[in-house]
Design an enzyme around this catalytic site. Structure first.
Site, PDB file in Angstrom:
ATOM      1  N   TYR A 224       0.825  -1.210   0.000  1.00  0.00           N
ATOM      2  CA  TYR A 224       0.000   0.000   0.000  1.00  0.00           C
ATOM      3  C   TYR A 224       0.861   1.263   0.000  1.00  0.00           C
ATOM      4  CZ  TYR A 224      -3.577   3.370   1.401  1.00  0.00           C
ATOM      5  OH  TYR A 224      -4.427   4.453   1.452  1.00  0.00           O
TER       6      TYR A 224
ATOM      7  N   LYS B 180       1.315   4.211  -3.031  1.00  0.00           N
ATOM      8  CA  LYS B 180       0.963   5.613  -2.857  1.00  0.00           C
ATOM      9  C   LYS B 180       2.171   6.531  -3.056  1.00  0.00           C
ATOM     10  CE  LYS B 180      -3.405   5.002  -2.085  1.00  0.00           C
ATOM     11  NZ  LYS B 180      -4.414   5.417  -3.078  1.00  0.00           N
TER      12      LYS B 180
END
Length: 292
Positions: free
Chosen positions: A174, A178
């Site tokens: 994750y 990002k």
């Protein structure tokens, strides 16, 4: 869901051209629930035509019907962003049913595997980057030329404070996705300089979404103390109630206004969020000795 006609958007000070419904079409991913849906309802309340994109057909159609019930224009496109072929389907559907979009909101995202890298599922890890980073790239690529031709466009990618936190265990997929999305958006903004099209990333706040529930449930199965930070975060969001998703929609609306015409390549935060803003990046100060 919040009623579309209950939103007061006069405070955004948008200009007359923006008010022309026929000129503004928005593509919003992750629009069947949570943050993406809140953004869709807010933009629709301001007579922007909306293409809502998500995997979940029934909640997606429910949102479309709500927008139409209040006089808005919206279409739903069921698409799996982990499939690269879905991008062509989305582009064809949007342009044939609504026209050329000038607003792209990449709000869809998954948290991915909550695992140590050494134990991680490669397919789940790669899928996280595909949905969170590759899909926004492909959608930007699909629609940005039309925005340039119109000399006006807004691209807003939903990022996370996790991309600015110190690296830790369990969320490598994750956070990496990002960080990559941040840097991609900065490159895109640099390429779009002077075209009338802007590109920014926003942290939408610590919202009590289905992703929050997924993290809460998954982290409870992690043995040892490695999951303590996530357990504390999940409990903190639960106790505070989380940030209001409308704050993210408000930030999107501000970025559509003329006052934000020169705001590009930035990491932006909601107003008065539970988590105070973290420094991201400043104007570059390094000198490249090979450049004249």
């Amino acid at each position: 869901m919040q009623s579309v006609n209950s939103l007061n958007l006069s405070r955004y000070g948008l200009n007359v051209n923006f008010m022309n419904r026929q000129e503004k079409i928005a593509v919003i991913t992750g629009a069947s629930r949570g943050l993406g849906q809140q953004v869709a309802l807010t933009l629709a309340a301001h007579d922007i035509q909306i293409a809502l994109i998500a995997r979940s057909v029934e909640p997606l159609q429910a949102a479309v019907e709500q927008i139409r019930a209040h006089g808005g224009t919206a279409i739903s496109i069921a698409a799996d962003l982990s499939d690269r072929n879905s991008i062509d389907t989305i582009k064809t559907a949007v342009e044939s049913q609504l026209g050329q979009p000038s607003i792209l909101i990449n709000a869809a995202g998954v948290f991915g595997p909550i695992q140590l890298i050494q134990d991680s599922d490669p397919e789940a890890w790669i899928e996280t980057l595909t949905i969170n980073t590759i899909a926004p790239y492909l959608l930007c690529r699909a629609f940005v030329n039309g925005m340039i031709e119109q000399s006006w466009g807004r691209i807003i990618n939903f990022t996370s404070a996790a991309s600015l936190h110190p690296p830790g265990p369990l969320n490598s997929a994750y956070a990496t996705s990002k960080v990559a999305l941040n840097q991609f958006t900065r490159h895109l903004a640099a390429e779009l300089d002077g075209t009338g099209v802007t590109a920014n990333v926003i942290h939408p706040g610590d919202v009590k979404t289905e992703m929050w529930a997924y993290i809460r449930d998954e982290i409870s199965a992690v043995q040892g103390g490695q999951g303590a930070a996530y357990q504390q975060w999940a409990e903190w969001v639960n106790q505070t109630g989380g940030d209001d998703p409308q704050k993210a929609a408000d930030l999107v609306m501000r970025l559509l206004g003329e006052e934000a015409a020169h705001t590009t390549g930035r990491f932006l935060w909601i107003e008065n969020g539970l988590q105070p803003p973290i420094p991201s990046w400043d104007e570059p100060t390094d000198q490249q000795p090979w450049r004249e």
